[in-house]
Design an enzyme around this catalytic site. Sequence first.
Site, PDB file in Angstrom:
ATOM      1  N   LYS A 114      -3.349  -7.763   9.117  1.00 30.86           N
ATOM      2  CA  LYS A 114      -4.792  -7.495   9.052  1.00 30.86           C
ATOM      3  C   LYS A 114      -5.590  -8.542   9.815  1.00 30.86           C
ATOM      4  O   LYS A 114      -6.655  -8.241  10.355  1.00 30.86           O
ATOM      5  CB  LYS A 114      -5.269  -7.410   7.597  1.00 30.86           C
ATOM      6  CG  LYS A 114      -4.712  -6.179   6.893  1.00 30.86           C
ATOM      7  CD  LYS A 114      -5.445  -5.859   5.609  1.00 30.86           C
ATOM      8  CE  LYS A 114      -4.920  -4.545   5.040  1.00 30.86           C
ATOM      9  NZ  LYS A 114      -5.516  -4.182   3.781  1.00 30.86           N
ATOM     10  N   LYS A 200       3.105   2.989   8.055  1.00 31.34           N
ATOM     11  CA  LYS A 200       2.759   3.514   6.725  1.00 31.34           C
ATOM     12  C   LYS A 200       1.399   4.230   6.757  1.00 31.34           C
ATOM     13  O   LYS A 200       0.522   3.863   7.551  1.00 31.34           O
ATOM     14  CB  LYS A 200       2.792   2.416   5.663  1.00 31.34           C
ATOM     15  CG  LYS A 200       1.622   1.479   5.668  1.00 31.34           C
ATOM     16  CD  LYS A 200       1.529   0.707   4.339  1.00 31.34           C
ATOM     17  CE  LYS A 200       0.196  -0.017   4.288  1.00 31.34           C
ATOM     18  NZ  LYS A 200      -0.337  -0.346   3.022  1.00 31.34           N
ATOM     19  N   LYS A 203      -5.324   3.541   4.593  1.00 27.28           N
ATOM     20  CA  LYS A 203      -6.754   3.869   4.597  1.00 27.28           C
ATOM     21  C   LYS A 203      -7.434   3.350   5.855  1.00 27.28           C
ATOM     22  O   LYS A 203      -8.433   3.886   6.295  1.00 27.28           O
ATOM     23  CB  LYS A 203      -7.449   3.200   3.412  1.00 27.28           C
ATOM     24  CG  LYS A 203      -7.037   3.711   2.067  1.00 27.28           C
ATOM     25  CD  LYS A 203      -8.007   3.131   1.036  1.00 27.28           C
ATOM     26  CE  LYS A 203      -7.314   2.846  -0.268  1.00 27.28           C
ATOM     27  NZ  LYS A 203      -7.115   1.412  -0.517  1.00 27.28           N
TER      28      LYS A 203
HETATM   29  N1  AQP Z   1       1.660   4.425   2.537  1.00 28.14           N
HETATM   30  C1  AQP Z   1       1.884   4.069   1.281  1.00 28.14           C
HETATM   31  N2  AQP Z   1       2.993   4.487   0.639  1.00 28.14           N
HETATM   32  C2  AQP Z   1       3.216   4.136  -0.663  1.00 28.14           C
HETATM   33  N3  AQP Z   1       2.382   3.367  -1.387  1.00 28.14           N
HETATM   34  C3  AQP Z   1       1.254   2.927  -0.776  1.00 28.14           C
HETATM   35  N4  AQP Z   1       0.222   2.169  -1.206  1.00 28.14           N
HETATM   36  C4  AQP Z   1      -0.683   2.028  -0.210  1.00 28.14           C
HETATM   37  N5  AQP Z   1      -0.248   2.678   0.890  1.00 28.14           N
HETATM   38  C5  AQP Z   1       0.947   3.242   0.574  1.00 28.14           C
HETATM   39  C6  AQP Z   1       0.118   1.635  -2.572  1.00 28.14           C
HETATM   40  O1  AQP Z   1      -1.147   2.016  -3.086  1.00 28.14           O
HETATM   41  C7  AQP Z   1      -1.587   1.006  -3.996  1.00 28.14           C
HETATM   42  C8  AQP Z   1      -3.004   0.639  -3.716  1.00 28.14           C
HETATM   43  O2  AQP Z   1      -3.172   0.137  -2.429  1.00 28.14           O
HETATM   44  P1  AQP Z   1      -4.540  -0.581  -2.063  1.00 28.14           P
HETATM   45  O3  AQP Z   1      -5.611   0.378  -1.872  1.00 28.14           O
HETATM   46  O4  AQP Z   1      -4.832  -1.639  -3.036  1.00 28.14           O
HETATM   47  O5  AQP Z   1      -4.236  -1.332  -0.771  1.00 28.14           O
HETATM   48  P2  AQP Z   1      -3.482  -1.017   0.471  1.00 28.14           P
HETATM   49  O6  AQP Z   1      -2.024  -1.196   0.263  1.00 28.14           O
HETATM   50  O7  AQP Z   1      -4.115  -1.964   1.410  1.00 28.14           O
HETATM   51  O8  AQP Z   1      -3.829   0.510   0.810  1.00 28.14           O
HETATM   52  P3  AQP Z   1      -3.867   1.023   2.231  1.00 28.14           P
HETATM   53  O9  AQP Z   1      -4.147   2.447   2.299  1.00 28.14           O
HETATM   54  O10 AQP Z   1      -2.653   0.586   2.964  1.00 28.14           O
HETATM   55  O11 AQP Z   1      -5.156   0.289   2.780  1.00 28.14           O
HETATM   56  P4  AQP Z   1      -5.261  -0.587   4.068  1.00 28.14           P
HETATM   57  O12 AQP Z   1      -5.264   0.376   5.188  1.00 28.14           O
HETATM   58  O13 AQP Z   1      -6.580  -1.259   3.878  1.00 28.14           O
HETATM   59  O14 AQP Z   1      -4.117  -1.516   4.099  1.00 28.14           O
HETATM   60  C9  AQP Z   1      -0.635  -0.169  -3.876  1.00 28.14           C
HETATM   61  O15 AQP Z   1       0.255  -0.137  -4.977  1.00 28.14           O
HETATM   62  C10 AQP Z   1       0.098   0.120  -2.602  1.00 28.14           C
HETATM   63  O16 AQP Z   1       1.412  -0.399  -2.632  1.00 28.14           O
END
Ligand code: AQP
Length: 337
Positions: A114, A200, A203
Amino acid sequence: MGTQQRVLSGVQPTGNLHLGNYLGAIRNWVEIQHQYDNYFCVVDLHAITVPHNPAILAGDTYGIAALYLACGIDLQHSTIFIQSHVPAHCELTWLLNCITPLNWLEDMIQFKEKAVKQGENVGVGLLDYPVLMAADILLYQADKVPVGEDQKQHLELTRDIVNRFNHQFAKQDEPVLKLPDPLIRKEGARVMSLTDGTKKMSKSDPSELSRINLLDSADEITKKIKRCKTDPVRGLTFDDAERPECNNLLTLYMLLSGKTKAEVAAECEDMGWGQFKPLLTETTIAALKPIQEKYHQIMADKGYLESVLRDGREKAEDIAKQTLIQVKAAMGYSMPL
Ligand code: AQP
């Protein structure tokens, strides 16, 4: 209640929840909640570790809490609250910051990935994200933390912080902080992007076509699956390293249909994409429909959601305060009179 193990987990309100968040995390919370005493928070303090829009933060935060309920979080077993409503999260973060070596944080993969995207503007909060996450977990003395695969390294760091804290400040055989275990299910632990099966689903991916959001309409789901990346091979198979998109889409079909891996493998072994895509589309729309209906019902009754979050905050705060007192006492702080 007292003898049950405790679970803590959360999601950031940084955009729409997608199938990765659901299948990697929330669906598992729902399935295991009856065995544990659960605390699920919307981690809005984490949401500002990257640039955010103040005009939508509060609304998104409420929306995620409503989605927890819509996905099946049951208030008989689980407490839902908003992280920033419990100030102990920030206070414990500071205390833990002061015992966490900087190089532990610099080694975190999520920070490196990030930070690159933000260039010169990367904030201290992004580096500190895992310490805040450790504070979230440790305040509730959680035994288990159900997360997706991407959070495994942060859980390991939390365990390192616990060991360091207890070693420095606790009496032998009387640990102040509990060592939590990650709960990562194999299936769905890493849902991949629809436009690149090696990345992966996330968001923050600039392409909306890369993910299916839980609140996407039937038309949006149809369009995204129609345009998702596939390969020219006929016959669909799991676990072929050369075919990451195929493995991902079959896994989505398996999880959303509730069928077993063997059933899906047999059903799809002779299929082409033209036959499979409509099947996946129909299954996804059907799986998300009850969640969407429940979400809209909950959002139409703001008073109900507010009362859930008020009760949640009170319960969470009681536990968090106790842990904070123990931590401060162990570190040698005087208590306010
Ligand atoms: N692609 C994924 N597959 C399985 N699990 C996932 N998680 C996120 N993406 C995947 C799980 O969702 C939970 C919450 O995640 P979060 O919103 O706290 O943060 P994150 O991991 O940063 O989500 P994103 O979508 O990946 O956001 P960005 O793009 O900002 O990095 C966690 O339990 C995570 O493991």
